[in-house]
Design an enzyme around this catalytic site. Structure first.
Site, PDB file in Angstrom:
ATOM      1  CG  HIS A 139      20.302  70.557  43.520  1.00  0.00           C
ATOM      2  ND1 HIS A 139      19.424  71.499  43.040  1.00  0.00           N
ATOM      3  CD2 HIS A 139      20.973  70.094  42.433  1.00  0.00           C
ATOM      4  CE1 HIS A 139      19.560  71.607  41.727  1.00  0.00           C
ATOM      5  NE2 HIS A 139      20.486  70.762  41.343  1.00  0.00           N
ATOM      6  CG  HIS A 145      22.030  75.910  37.004  1.00  0.00           C
ATOM      7  ND1 HIS A 145      23.266  76.279  36.551  1.00  0.00           N
ATOM      8  CD2 HIS A 145      22.194  74.672  37.526  1.00  0.00           C
ATOM      9  CE1 HIS A 145      24.138  75.302  36.756  1.00  0.00           C
ATOM     10  NE2 HIS A 145      23.505  74.313  37.350  1.00  0.00           N
TER      11      HIS A 145
END
EC number: 6.3.5.3
Length: 749
Positions: free
Chosen positions: A55, A104
């Site tokens: 990420h 998200h």
């Protein structure tokens, strides 16, 4: 347990550390040891694990993302490009606009409300960190099958989180989309975008320069929520048997963020800040290592001075915490008192936690002992770079050969009419007003266009009417059929959506959502999509300013459709000349711009009527897209058209019905020569739009299209209280409205 100091780490090389549990591979841990010349301390391991996660480090995607720089078109508008918190473009009159889209996804599945809310909060802080005042947000969303019980759990929570956080911040939600598909069942996509405005001289960057300058942590206290949250959670495939991969999701406080915004902007206005970084994924680990590595020296940090919500947190947990509403500023010593005073005025906790040094090390202390001593670049920028194996999937040829053209078409006018109702009442084509009505779209008073318009539009300057438009688009079904073309179709649609409102497309941000990079088929999809997007942006002259990569979007072995979401930002000189979607004037003429072909691969019709996905997606002609945009922008500026709507999912009939319902006016359509009614209504050929033209402007408009070589076909007139296709059927607006608006509430309430 005794404190694991740097000195202790050097003296105890064989101490076992939980590198595997923190998401590092064996060779990555070996590389950390090689960099340090010893084993890491627990605190150093925490920093490397979160900063080297997929990420944060983009370790599987870096080799492909380079194309955005290598193929970047020349752009006078570009002020800040890839590598900062968000890209910045010049929109004229001394104004600059910053925008970005991020994901998200996994947190929003675990805890829909907080996952989505903190997604909004995080992207807004990226905008603040560039020096801009945030002015709007957008949310491209993907959920599982609309009638699946878990969708009823996830979607309302996500929507409430987005609305709750954004509405409390006072930011209008002007765009995005909602898509349902079974492939997202265990892995919804919650992408969030934000736009901010500033003057050129107000741009700020994430760098810590000037030895002796103070490092100030300000905002909310640091807690145990979200320890390793987005950074580790988004770097592994979902697997219910691994609770360690499902840490606590961050908890958001929009009122704290609002104070943080105003406090930061006041500090900017008084020129108090040398460098700034928001605390998002990887928290303090990210902020300190990135500020130090991007600056001119090193940094020392005293972790004991970090304000805590939980006094039991270990140093490792403090460094990994992703608690929200926090930022880190670098301030000259003589300006610290004034900075702290502004924070106090806004009731924002602020603490000097460190200092910029003239060395090249990031040193962090706890209880008087040194627990971190690293070259910050090795943490922030020198993570692993993988050229993962990629291979065209063995099922791709069969998928493309399964052409939608073989599907049975309606055999009668009655069947055609019935299929129109099926498509416009299907979850993906139905009205999403039940969702978007939960967002405040007009707060601040500068929203000019918002959902369900083709793109959102915000006024930047009240006197001149200068404005910006933003559209996000992506079609995972197209990308599954052909990821190269699918990415270009997403770009083309967002580009077209901006142009239909009258704004000139300037720049691109993206959110690239894919499955596991450890699957060669997924990596092939990813590489093809990047190549398509980079080639497309080069051809259209719209540089990629930044964005986000979200991998491991799959549950077990089942990956989502490759879903590159593309955001296009455009500028309009005067928002008063914008073009809306709604048909408003009886008697106006309807024209179809572009060519209609037999293109049904990945179409809404094939999905809704036949539950089919196969064949090739519509062909992409980016030069035609550019020409169409030029025509739409000129026609809007010169008052030749009163409404415009792009043609995409659901074809012409869906676009016409939407424009009729928004304007509460009917339309009479005539099938053009050379087309059958079915293809005319349902084809999803790209590079097309439908416009309504005042009769007084017809000759001028058609002459302009003819002179520039854009196909233009008169297809009807705005008239009556039904959508009528001559010789086929008529559907009253009240029946269409019921079909279009009842679906989503019925599924979710």
């Amino acid at each position: 347990m005794s404190l694991d100091t740097v000195e202790n780490a050097a003296a105890t090389p064989d101490t076992a550390l939980p590198w595997k549990e923190l998401g590092l591979k064996e060779d990555e841990y070996a590389r950390v040891r090689e960099i340090l010349g010893r084993r890491p301390t627990g605190a150093e391991l925490a920093m490397y694990s979160v900063m080297w996660s997929e990420h944060c480090s983009y370790k599987s995607s870096k080799v492909h993302l380079r194309q955005f720089g290598e193929k970047a078109p020349e752009s006078e508008a570009m002020l800040v490009g890839i590598g900062e918190n968000a890209g910045v473009v010049d929109v004229g009159q001394g104004y600059a606009v910053t925008f970005k889209v991020e994901s998200h996804n996994h947190p929003s599945y675990v805890e829909p409300y907080q996952g989505a809310a903190t997604g909004v909060g995080g992207i807004v802080r990226d905008i603040i960190a560039m020096g801009a005042r945030p002015v709007a947000v957008v949310d491209p969303l993907r959920f599982g099958a609309a009638d699946h019980p878990d969708t009823k759990r996830v979607l309302p929570g996500v929507v409430a989180g987005i609305g709750g956080y954004g509405n409390c911040l006072g930011l209008p939600n002007i765009g995005g989309e909602v898509v349902f598909d079974a492939c997202y069942q265990g892995n919804p996509l919650v992408n969030a975008g934000a736009v901010g405005v500033m003057k050129h001289e107000d741009i700020h960057l994430a760098k810590a320069s000037g030895p002796g300058n103070k490092v100030i942590l300000y905002g909310a206290r640091t807690g145990g929520d979200g320890i390793g949250g987005a950074s580790i959670l988004a770097s592994e495939t979902f697997d219910a048997t691994k609770p360690s991969k499902r840490p606590a999701v961050q908890v958001g406080d929009p009122f704290q963020e609002k104070l943080l915004i105003e406090c930061t902007l006041e500090a900017f206005a008084e020129k108090l800040v040398v460098g700034i970084q928001d605390l998002g994924a990887a928290g303090l680990s990210c902020a300190t290592s990135e500020l130090a590595s991007n600056g001119s020296g090193g940094m020392t940090v005293t972790l004991d001075d970090v304000p805590l919500r939980d006094s039991t947190l270990t140093p490792e947990e403090i460094l990994m915490s992703e608690s929200q509403e926090r930022m880190c500023a670098v301030v000259e010593p003589e300006k610290v008192d004034r900075f702290l005073a502004i924070c106090e005025k806004w009731d924002v906790i602020a603490t000097v936690v460190g200092e910029v040094t003239d060395g090249d090390r990031l040193e962090i202390f706890w209880q008087g002992e040194k627990i971190v001593d690293v070259d910050p670049r090795t943490v922030a920028h020198d993570g692993p770079v993988y050229e993962r194996p990629l291979a065209r999937p063995d099922w791709q040829d069969a998928l493309q050969a399964d052409d939608a053209g073989k599907l049975p078409r309606p055999a009668s006018s009655a069947e055609l009419k019935d299929q129109v109702l099926q498509v416009i009442s299907s979850p993906n084509q139905a009205s999403k007003s039940w969702i978007t009505d939960q967002y405040d779209r007009f707060v601040q008073g500068n929203t000019v266009l918002a959902q369900p318009e083709d793109s959102g539009m915000i006024r930047v300057d009240e006197e001149s009417g200068l404005g910006v438009a933003l559209a996000t688009d992506g079609n995972g079904r197209y990308a599954k059929l052909d990821p190269y073309a699918g990415a270009q179709l997403a770009l083309a649609e967002a580009y077209r959506n901006v142009a239909t409102t009258g704004a000139k497309p300037l720049a691109v941000s993206d959110c690239l959502n894919f499955g596991s990079p450890e699957d060669p088929a997924v990596m092939w999809q990813f590489a093809e999509a990047i190549r398509g997007l980079a080639d497309g942006c080069q051809q259209l002259g719209t540089p990629v300013t930044g964005g986000n990569v979200s991998l491991y979007n799959q549950t077990g072995e089942v990956a989502i459709h490759p879903t590159p979401v593309v955001a296009v930002l455009g500028v309009i000189d005067d928002v008063a000349r914008r073009t809306p979607v709604a048909f408003k004037e009886e008697g106006q003429l309807l024209y179809l711009l572009g060519d209609t072909k037999e293109e049904f691969g990945g179409s809404a019709w094939s999905e809704v009527v036949h539950d089919h996905l196969g064949g090739l997606p519509p062909a992409v002609d980016l030069e035609r897209e550019r020409l169409l945009a030029e025509i739409l922008i000129s026609a809007s500026r010169d008052g030749m058209i009163d409404a415009a709507h792009d043609l995409s999912d659901g074809g012409l009939v869906t676009s016409v019905i939407e424009s009729c319902l928004l304007g509460e006016k009917g339309a009479r359509l005539v099938v053009p020569d050379g087309l059958d009614a079915f293809t005319f209504l349902f084809s999803e050929s790209a590079g097309r739009a439908v416009v309504s033209v005042p009769r007084s402007e017809e000759l001028r408009f058609t002459d302009m299209c003819g002179a520039r070589g854009l196909p233009v076909t008169r297809i009807g007139v705005v008239d009556g209280d039904a959508v009528e296709v001559q010789g086929e059927f008529a559907l009253p607006l009240n029946e269409l409205r019921t079909a279009h608006e009842a679906t989503v509430p019925a599924l979710l309430i």
